[in-house]
Design an enzyme around this catalytic site. Structure first.
Site, PDB file in Angstrom:
ATOM      1  CG  ASP A  52     -52.482   4.186 -21.526  1.00 56.83           C
ATOM      2  OD1 ASP A  52     -53.314   4.814 -21.801  1.00 56.83           O
ATOM      3  OD2 ASP A  52     -52.322   3.980 -22.560  1.00 56.83           O
ATOM      4  CE1 TYR A 110     -47.282   8.471 -27.331  1.00 53.73           C
ATOM      5  CE2 TYR A 110     -48.229   9.370 -29.303  1.00 53.73           C
ATOM      6  CZ  TYR A 110     -48.441   9.347 -27.988  1.00 53.73           C
ATOM      7  OH  TYR A 110     -49.077   9.849 -27.610  1.00 53.73           O
TER       8      TYR A 110
END
Length: 250
Positions: A52, A110
């Site tokens: 994103d 992540y």
């Protein structure tokens, strides 16, 4: 014609995400333009993770097909000097002709970075979510254990996500803390999984933050998971603290 695999690192601060969009800067757009110009043919990359806006990466993966005579392992060296300073090809290599970065079994890792203390340290401002209060890291670790395994993560998925199933497998969650200077610490939430829902890591991080602030007890995370209700989990924390660390192909 050969297929080239890239490992790409980037600072996502000034980009509207990975995926190409008209009229705005994206990582995919920068790679397409630069590779096409240097290799003197039209290049269209396909990325493993369409991160994103504002999200960073140490090791996203992309592929493209090319007829260039440049050896695959030399493409990174040929292209990097022509990329913006906030985008780099870490490694380039030849891949199998049928390799697709999104349709293979993978483990993705992540990291979410949080800075705690009375101020946001200036060199960390673009890469950390700042909290003025101290976090209870051990409580966050205890809470994370309830999320490890294959579960229905509907409570940890953006409400507008269009997916066939919200079941995902989280392989590990680690919470680490290091001191930047007296009174200022950086907390890193590391999540490894075989697949993630939209905003899943940012919602997990927002939930663990509430545990770390003693708003919720660690065991309450199990209740949130079982509720299958996005409104029951923590906030979606800002994108700037999120890094795609690694993608491993199984």
């Amino acid at each position: 014609m050969k297929r080239i695999k890239l490992v790409v690192a980037y600072d996502g601060t000034d980009y509207c995400g990975w995926q190409i969009q008209p009229g705005v800067p994206t990582i995919e757009g920068v790679l397409n333009e630069t590779l096409s110009r240097i290799l003197k043919e039209e290049i269209r990359v396909t990325g493993a993770s369409r991160t994103d806006a504002g999200v960073h990466a140490y090791g996203n993966v992309a592929v493209f097909d090319t007829e260039t005579p440049i050896p695959p392992e030399k493409i990174s060296f040929a292209v990097n000097p022509h990329l913006p300073e906030d985008v780099r090809i870490v490694r380039s290599e030849q891949a199998a002709d049928d390799f697709h970065p999104r349709y293979c079994d993978t483990k993705k890792t992540y990291e979410y970075h949080i800075q705690t203390g009375p101020m946001l340290y200036p060199t960390k401002g673009k890469y950390c979510h700042w909290l003025p209060k101290t976090l209870d890291v051990e409580a966050m670790r205890q809470a994370g254990r309830y999320l490890v395994g294959a579960h229905n993560f509907k409570s940890f998925c953006a409400a507008n996500a269009q997916v066939k199933t919200t079941v995902r497998k989280v392989c590990a969650i680690e919470v680490e803390q290091e001191t930047i200077m007296p009174g200022i610490r950086e907390v890193i939430i590391r999540v490894e999984g075989e697949g993630f829902l939209y905003n899943m890591v940012r919602i997990i991080s927002g939930t663990l933050i509430r545990v770390g602030l003693h708003v919720w007890q660690p065991e309450y995370v199990k209740t949130i998971l079982e509720a299958k209700d996005r409104t029951q989990a923590g906030e979606t924390v800002p994108a700037k603290g999120l890094f795609l660390k690694e993608i491993v192909y199984l």
